[in-house]
Design a protein around this motif. Structure first.
Motif, short mmCIF file in Angstrom:
data_model
loop_
_atom_site.label_atom_id
_atom_site.label_comp_id
_atom_site.label_asym_id
_atom_site.label_seq_id
_atom_site.Cartn_x
_atom_site.Cartn_y
_atom_site.Cartn_z
N ASP A 33 0.82 -1.21 0.00
CA ASP A 33 0.00 0.00 0.00
C ASP A 33 0.86 1.27 0.00
O ASP A 33 0.56 2.24 -0.69
N VAL A 34 1.91 1.26 0.83
CA VAL A 34 2.78 2.43 0.90
C VAL A 34 3.46 2.67 -0.44
O VAL A 34 3.52 3.79 -0.95
N LEU A 35 3.99 1.60 -1.03
CA LEU A 35 4.76 1.75 -2.27
C LEU A 35 3.89 2.05 -3.49
O LEU A 35 4.36 2.64 -4.47
N SER A 36 2.63 1.65 -3.45
CA SER A 36 1.76 1.87 -4.61
C SER A 36 1.08 3.23 -4.59
O SER A 36 0.43 3.61 -5.57
N ASP A 37 1.23 3.97 -3.49
CA ASP A 37 0.63 5.30 -3.41
C ASP A 37 1.42 6.27 -4.30
O ASP A 37 2.62 6.42 -4.15
N SER A 38 0.73 6.95 -5.20
CA SER A 38 1.41 7.83 -6.16
C SER A 38 1.44 9.29 -5.73
O SER A 38 1.90 10.14 -6.49
N ASP A 39 0.97 9.59 -4.53
CA ASP A 39 0.95 10.97 -4.06
C ASP A 39 2.37 11.52 -4.00
O ASP A 39 3.22 10.98 -3.29
N PRO A 40 2.68 12.63 -4.70
CA PRO A 40 4.04 13.18 -4.67
C PRO A 40 4.51 13.57 -3.27
O PRO A 40 5.71 13.50 -2.97
N GLN A 41 3.58 13.98 -2.40
CA GLN A 41 3.98 14.38 -1.05
C GLN A 41 4.46 13.19 -0.21
O GLN A 41 5.07 13.39 0.84
N ALA A 43 6.44 10.80 -1.47
CA ALA A 43 7.59 10.20 -2.14
C ALA A 43 8.71 9.87 -1.17
O ALA A 43 9.38 8.84 -1.29
N TRP A 44 8.91 10.75 -0.18
CA TRP A 44 9.99 10.51 0.78
C TRP A 44 9.75 9.23 1.58
O TRP A 44 10.69 8.49 1.90
N ALA A 45 8.47 8.94 1.88
CA ALA A 45 8.15 7.73 2.63
C ALA A 45 8.41 6.49 1.78
O ALA A 45 8.94 5.49 2.28
N ARG A 46 8.07 6.56 0.49
CA ARG A 46 8.34 5.42 -0.38
C ARG A 46 9.83 5.17 -0.52
O ARG A 46 10.29 4.03 -0.48
N GLU A 47 10.59 6.26 -0.66
CA GLU A 47 12.04 6.11 -0.79
C GLU A 47 12.65 5.53 0.48
O GLU A 47 13.54 4.67 0.42
N GLN A 48 12.18 6.00 1.62
CA GLN A 48 12.70 5.48 2.89
C GLN A 48 12.41 3.98 3.02
O GLN A 48 13.28 3.20 3.41
N LEU A 49 11.17 3.59 2.71
CA LEU A 49 10.81 2.19 2.84
C LEU A 49 11.59 1.32 1.85
O LEU A 49 12.03 0.22 2.19
N ASN A 89 3.52 12.44 9.41
CA ASN A 89 3.30 11.07 9.86
C ASN A 89 2.10 10.44 9.17
O ASN A 89 2.15 9.30 8.73
N GLU A 90 1.00 11.20 9.09
CA GLU A 90 -0.19 10.65 8.46
C GLU A 90 0.04 10.36 6.99
O GLU A 90 -0.44 9.37 6.45
N ALA A 91 0.81 11.25 6.32
CA ALA A 91 1.09 11.03 4.91
C ALA A 91 1.90 9.77 4.71
O ALA A 91 1.73 9.04 3.73
#
Length: 333
Positions: A33-41, A43-49, A89-91
């Motif tokens: 779910d985290v990785l498939s989210d395309s919201d630009p805001q 992006a940092w969370a996807r990169e971290q994960l 955090n919520e993002a």
């Protein structure tokens, strides 16, 4: 608390032993779910994960746990704006990973709700017990970090409970010693005199002086202290007399003895004596039957919680409804 936590390589085995396939499925689902989210805001969370998954290629549980802690945690330095931190955090984590449930605590025998206990909940289609996550975090040496992340979230949620309720937060002695706890509890929107720290886990005698010292500034501001007076994690009489808690809690083991035929206050006289000696209030948890409630009231215990008196809820509408008073406690009793 005297043993060093196992290293990170032991944690996956601990996870699998507890809830193997269910936990792995939940972890992979949340990662997806985290990785498939395309919201630009986000992006940092996807990169971290992704970075964490690359570091822990064979251990998605550990990667997700580190991700959860880093996105829910309060930085140790240069505090951020609370609103910005909450939004970030919520993002990063959405609404599925870590929630706060509150369970009502009632005044007895009247039944009115006077406070709540904060309980962490990890949520997905198949909710794995929070204990699994906290044991896993402790095995990785991240136990206090996850506790403080949960405390941060619980304090935020406590801003929505009725203003005359107190809120009880579970913390280990190790987490209590972290300076972030004091910063959170004295810098939030909930008045300190509405907060209770409930010490959880084993407490070694050598930790007593240090624990009392780190709790002292909080208690001077009105934060109260609760300890277990019965059960496997019971605080000893020596420790209770040293810490002088405001609340002594008794568990289901105590209740089982209390409802046994012919039993009464003599089942655990030291708890009553310690409460009288220290001025602490006795509070019973795990009340699930009318017989247990009647026994608690007969013993003179003035606070109680348990499924009979109200189940934990993550819904603020339930928290608000608890202001209605004794509800159907008369029928329960």
């Amino acid at each position: 608390m005297d043993e060093s936590p196992p290293d990170g390589e032991q944690a996956p085995e601990l996870f699998r032993n507890v809830d193997g396939e269910t936990l792995r499925r939940q972890v992979l689902e949340i990662i997806s779910d985290v990785l498939s989210d395309s919201d630009p805001q986000k992006a940092w969370a996807r990169e971290q994960l992704l970075d964490l998954l690359a570091t822990h290629m064979d251990d998605p549980e550990q990667a997700l746990l580190h991700h959860l802690i880093s996105t829910r945690n309060v930085p140790k330095s240069s505090p951020q704006d609370p609103a910005e931190d909450s939004s970030r955090n919520e993002a990063a984590t959405g609404k599925r990973m870590l929630l706060t449930a509150f369970q009502p605590i009632r005044q007895l025998p009247g039944g009115e709700v006077i406070g709540v206990e904060a309980l962490a909940r990890f949520v997905s289609h198949e909710g794995t017990s929070a204990d699994v996550w906290f044991r896993g975090a402790a095995a990785m040496g991240l136990g206090p970090d996850l506790e403080i992340a949960a405390l941060h979230l619980a304090l935020s949620a406590a801003g929505e409970i009725p203003p005359h309720f107190f809120a009880s937060f579970n913390l280990s002695p190790t987490a209590c010693a972290d300076p972030r706890v004091q910063a959170l509890m004295l810098g939030g929107t909930v008045d300190p005199d509405r907060m209770v720290i409930e010490i959880m886990g084993d407490l070694a005698d050598r930790e007593l002086a240090g624990l009392a010292a780190v709790l002292s500034p909080l208690r001077q501001h009105g934060v109260r202290l609760a300890v277990d007076g019965s059960g496997p994690a019971a605080t000893s009489a020596k420790q209770i007399l040293h810490l002088l808690p405001d609340i002594i809690k008794v568990d289901r083991d105590f209740l089982a003895d209390a409802v046994a035929p012919g039993n009464g206050p003599g089942t655990a006289p030291f708890v009553f004596a310690l409460a009288e000696q220290t001025g602490a209030t006795l509070s019973a948890e795990g009340i699930e039957s009318r017989e247990e409630l009647a026994a608690v009231v007969k013993l003179g215990i003035t606070r109680g919680q348990g499924y009979l008196l109200g189940r934990p809820s993550v819904d603020p509408r339930d928290w608000a409804a608890w202001t209605g008073g004794a509800d159907s406690l008369g029928e329960r009793h």
